[in-house]
Design an enzyme around this catalytic site. Sequence first.
Site, mmCIF file in Angstrom:
data_model
loop_
_atom_site.group_PDB
_atom_site.id
_atom_site.type_symbol
_atom_site.label_atom_id
_atom_site.label_comp_id
_atom_site.label_asym_id
_atom_site.label_seq_id
_atom_site.Cartn_x
_atom_site.Cartn_y
_atom_site.Cartn_z
ATOM 1 N N LYS A 192 2.489 -3.280 7.166
ATOM 2 C CA LYS A 192 2.768 -3.430 5.728
ATOM 3 C C LYS A 192 4.186 -2.938 5.427
ATOM 4 O O LYS A 192 4.902 -3.526 4.609
ATOM 5 C CB LYS A 192 1.745 -2.671 4.882
ATOM 6 C CG LYS A 192 0.328 -3.232 4.901
ATOM 7 C CD LYS A 192 0.181 -4.638 4.336
ATOM 8 C CE LYS A 192 0.373 -4.733 2.849
ATOM 9 N NZ LYS A 192 0.038 -6.096 2.330
ATOM 10 N N TYR A 197 -1.703 -0.662 10.881
ATOM 11 C CA TYR A 197 -1.813 -1.334 9.579
ATOM 12 C C TYR A 197 -0.626 -0.974 8.685
ATOM 13 O O TYR A 197 0.074 -1.857 8.175
ATOM 14 C CB TYR A 197 -3.125 -0.946 8.878
ATOM 15 C CG TYR A 197 -3.153 -1.277 7.396
ATOM 16 C CD1 TYR A 197 -3.129 -2.592 6.955
ATOM 17 C CD2 TYR A 197 -3.192 -0.253 6.431
ATOM 18 C CE1 TYR A 197 -3.146 -2.892 5.587
ATOM 19 C CE2 TYR A 197 -3.212 -0.548 5.071
ATOM 20 C CZ TYR A 197 -3.180 -1.867 4.657
ATOM 21 O OH TYR A 197 -3.183 -2.160 3.311
ATOM 22 N N THR A 245 0.817 -1.210 0.000
ATOM 23 C CA THR A 245 0.000 0.000 0.000
ATOM 24 C C THR A 245 0.855 1.266 0.000
ATOM 25 O O THR A 245 1.984 1.252 0.503
ATOM 26 C CB THR A 245 -0.900 -0.014 1.259
ATOM 27 O OG1 THR A 245 -1.467 1.274 1.437
ATOM 28 C CG2 THR A 245 -0.108 -0.336 2.529
ATOM 29 N N ASP A 246 0.280 2.350 -0.495
ATOM 30 C CA ASP A 246 0.977 3.644 -0.440
ATOM 31 C C ASP A 246 1.005 4.207 0.980
ATOM 32 O O ASP A 246 1.728 5.164 1.259
ATOM 33 C CB ASP A 246 0.320 4.664 -1.394
ATOM 34 C CG ASP A 246 -1.149 4.942 -1.084
ATOM 35 O OD1 ASP A 246 -1.732 4.254 -0.214
ATOM 36 O OD2 ASP A 246 -1.721 5.858 -1.704
ATOM 37 N N GLU A 247 0.207 3.597 1.888
ATOM 38 C CA GLU A 247 0.125 4.136 3.251
ATOM 39 C C GLU A 247 1.448 3.991 4.007
ATOM 40 O O GLU A 247 1.646 4.634 5.040
ATOM 41 C CB GLU A 247 -1.031 3.473 4.010
ATOM 42 C CG GLU A 247 -2.347 3.679 3.280
ATOM 43 C CD GLU A 247 -3.594 3.251 4.039
ATOM 44 O OE1 GLU A 247 -3.555 3.188 5.267
ATOM 45 O OE2 GLU A 247 -4.607 2.996 3.371
HETATM 46 P P1 NAD Z 1 -9.124 -7.951 2.145
HETATM 47 O O1 NAD Z 1 -9.096 -7.654 3.610
HETATM 48 O O2 NAD Z 1 -10.386 -7.734 1.390
HETATM 49 O O3 NAD Z 1 -8.691 -9.473 1.897
HETATM 50 C C1 NAD Z 1 -7.636 -10.092 2.579
HETATM 51 C C2 NAD Z 1 -7.729 -11.588 2.310
HETATM 52 O O4 NAD Z 1 -6.619 -12.221 2.987
HETATM 53 C C3 NAD Z 1 -9.008 -12.248 2.856
HETATM 54 O O5 NAD Z 1 -9.539 -13.123 1.890
HETATM 55 C C4 NAD Z 1 -8.529 -13.030 4.067
HETATM 56 O O6 NAD Z 1 -9.304 -14.192 4.343
HETATM 57 C C5 NAD Z 1 -7.103 -13.386 3.638
HETATM 58 N N1 NAD Z 1 -6.214 -13.693 4.766
HETATM 59 C C6 NAD Z 1 -6.068 -12.972 5.919
HETATM 60 N N2 NAD Z 1 -5.171 -13.585 6.725
HETATM 61 C C7 NAD Z 1 -4.732 -14.698 6.061
HETATM 62 C C8 NAD Z 1 -3.791 -15.714 6.351
HETATM 63 N N3 NAD Z 1 -3.140 -15.756 7.520
HETATM 64 N N4 NAD Z 1 -3.579 -16.688 5.427
HETATM 65 C C9 NAD Z 1 -4.251 -16.690 4.247
HETATM 66 N N5 NAD Z 1 -5.170 -15.744 3.927
HETATM 67 C C10 NAD Z 1 -5.404 -14.757 4.807
HETATM 68 O O7 NAD Z 1 -7.930 -7.101 1.519
HETATM 69 P P2 NAD Z 1 -7.816 -6.405 0.087
HETATM 70 O O8 NAD Z 1 -8.416 -5.064 0.152
HETATM 71 O O9 NAD Z 1 -8.226 -7.375 -0.951
HETATM 72 O O10 NAD Z 1 -6.227 -6.192 0.011
HETATM 73 C C11 NAD Z 1 -5.371 -7.228 -0.486
HETATM 74 C C12 NAD Z 1 -3.927 -6.770 -0.334
HETATM 75 O O11 NAD Z 1 -3.742 -5.544 -1.048
HETATM 76 C C13 NAD Z 1 -3.517 -6.482 1.105
HETATM 77 O O12 NAD Z 1 -2.217 -6.959 1.287
HETATM 78 C C14 NAD Z 1 -3.563 -4.964 1.218
HETATM 79 O O13 NAD Z 1 -2.613 -4.500 2.146
HETATM 80 C C15 NAD Z 1 -3.185 -4.562 -0.202
HETATM 81 N N6 NAD Z 1 -3.732 -3.268 -0.650
HETATM 82 C C16 NAD Z 1 -5.070 -3.005 -0.539
HETATM 83 C C17 NAD Z 1 -5.567 -1.792 -1.017
HETATM 84 C C18 NAD Z 1 -7.043 -1.469 -0.950
HETATM 85 O O14 NAD Z 1 -7.444 -0.342 -1.274
HETATM 86 N N7 NAD Z 1 -7.899 -2.399 -0.593
HETATM 87 C C19 NAD Z 1 -4.698 -0.850 -1.582
HETATM 88 C C20 NAD Z 1 -3.331 -1.160 -1.678
HETATM 89 C C21 NAD Z 1 -2.867 -2.377 -1.218
HETATM 90 P P1 TYD Z 2 -10.813 3.401 4.296
HETATM 91 O O1 TYD Z 2 -11.752 2.951 3.227
HETATM 92 O O2 TYD Z 2 -10.876 2.740 5.631
HETATM 93 O O3 TYD Z 2 -9.343 3.313 3.675
HETATM 94 P P2 TYD Z 2 -7.921 3.889 4.252
HETATM 95 O O4 TYD Z 2 -8.092 4.265 5.670
HETATM 96 O O5 TYD Z 2 -7.025 2.703 4.086
HETATM 97 O O6 TYD Z 2 -7.574 5.038 3.358
HETATM 98 O O7 TYD Z 2 -11.031 4.958 4.529
HETATM 99 C C1 TYD Z 2 -10.914 5.881 3.462
HETATM 100 C C2 TYD Z 2 -11.098 7.270 4.039
HETATM 101 O O8 TYD Z 2 -12.449 7.409 4.512
HETATM 102 C C3 TYD Z 2 -10.215 7.553 5.250
HETATM 103 O O9 TYD Z 2 -9.762 8.899 5.185
HETATM 104 C C4 TYD Z 2 -11.132 7.361 6.438
HETATM 105 C C5 TYD Z 2 -12.494 7.751 5.892
HETATM 106 N N1 TYD Z 2 -13.660 7.049 6.484
HETATM 107 C C6 TYD Z 2 -14.748 7.787 6.987
HETATM 108 O O10 TYD Z 2 -14.745 9.039 6.970
HETATM 109 N N2 TYD Z 2 -15.811 7.100 7.506
HETATM 110 C C7 TYD Z 2 -15.851 5.743 7.573
HETATM 111 O O11 TYD Z 2 -16.837 5.176 8.092
HETATM 112 C C8 TYD Z 2 -14.740 4.996 7.044
HETATM 113 C C9 TYD Z 2 -14.732 3.497 7.066
HETATM 114 C C10 TYD Z 2 -13.676 5.702 6.492
#
Ligand code: NAD
Ligand code: TYD
Length: 359
Positions: A168, A164, A139-141
């Site tokens: 990461k 989080y 993630t960019d975070e």
């Molecule tokens: P998500 O929370 O929707 O899914 C995570 C998956 O990992 C789930 O299916 C869960 O069951 C599985 N999991 C958790 N612990 C596990 C373990 N010990 N063994 C096997 N499987 C396990 O997450 P997502 O949004 O799909 O994100 C996927 C990846 O991308 C993550 O690594 C996250 O950090 C990264 N990412 C997400 C975003 C975003 O906007 N969602 C952006 C950038 C990077």
């Molecule tokens: P989120 O989807 O949790 O992603 P991230 O924290 O990884 O960026 O949140 C996106 C933005 O929305 C973040 O600035 C927090 C805000 N947010 C709210 O204002 N209300 C909410 O209920 C949630 C879940 C997030």
Amino acid sequence: MPTPFATYLVTGGAGFIGTNFIRHTLALRPQWRIICLDALTYAGNAANLDDLPARFPERYRFVHGSILDTKLLLKILTQEDIAGVIHFAAESHVDRSIHKPQTFIATNVNGTCQLLQVCQAVWEQNGKPDDFRFLHVSTDEVYGALGDTGYFTEQSAYAPNSPYSASKAASDHFVRAWHHTYGFPAVVTNCSNNYGPYQFPEKLIPLMIMNIQEKRALPVYGDGANIRDWLYVIDHCEALLTVLEKGAPGETYLIGGGAEKRNIEIVHLLCDLLDRLLARSGSRDLIRFVTDRPGHDYRYAIDAAKIHQQLGWQPRHRFEDAIEATVQWYLGHMDWVETIRSGEYRQWIETNYNLRDSK
Ligand code: NAD
Ligand code: TYD
């Protein structure tokens, strides 16, 4: 008999991005076979992938298990001829990491390290094939928060602010170390916020869609001025395929949507969109400004010049079109939303939102 397919292991494939990645890749890469390994935590949903064994009997297999299970990892990696690993498995929600950081350390840090160790051992046993890839999806975070100007680049210093992002960041460092120390052919991607089908409704966009649909309060943290750079999940999946196929081992690639929006803009847009699609009005009246997230990062924004210039990737979807397609997907999949809303989900909503005062 040698298989005509190249087999890839996808960890965390039953989550949001993993599901989209598997479905998109099976459709687009007929030479790929995918093994999905997922522990099915609250965020993983086996039903997301239920139709795949019948549609792709030779090209898809689901294994229920954890990246923390070394024996299982070793079994999969030695029994199957794995061409690469795409590592999505993680705990992914910032608010949950604030309430309960331990699972983030266990899965994101220890889990990634165990996966690296097993993959490295098997890669070495197999004579260190040049074309093996370990793609760490991050993630960019990890770069912390920006002010009103500037962008994250591959040269930005790591400065994670939440449990989080710290977990990461730690996992990114271990992946880097595995490449530097053992020559392990790993690549890291750091992507901005994704949106699209199958996202768990704890995250901003699906949470707001569901609450608007049900005429429930819309909890906006702080003043809603925080900025995120939004990327449609399919564009992210295409970036990951590009990095797998063209990226250089040891490199990091930043992936972003070039669609910066304040949270309040997103919420307004979703209110207006759902009012139009559902032929109603007044959804904006549901907005409630609530206690801010502790340590809330102000702004994330990506300079994606490297992946664009070196590998030729750029997002294909316009935000306005893809957000409408996303809303339509949720409205057409209310049964999916219902299955997701287990007792655990309801408990989380109470924990996170009952603590927040309306301002
Ligand atoms: P998500 O929370 O929707 O899914 C995570 C998956 O990992 C789930 O299916 C869960 O069951 C599985 N999991 C958790 N612990 C596990 C373990 N010990 N063994 C096997 N499987 C396990 O997450 P997502 O949004 O799909 O994100 C996927 C990846 O991308 C993550 O690594 C996250 O950090 C990264 N990412 C997400 C975003 C975003 O906007 N969602 C952006 C950038 C990077
Ligand atoms: P989120 O989807 O949790 O992603 P991230 O924290 O990884 O960026 O949140 C996106 C933005 O929305 C973040 O600035 C927090 C805000 N947010 C709210 O204002 N209300 C909410 O209920 C949630 C879940 C997030």
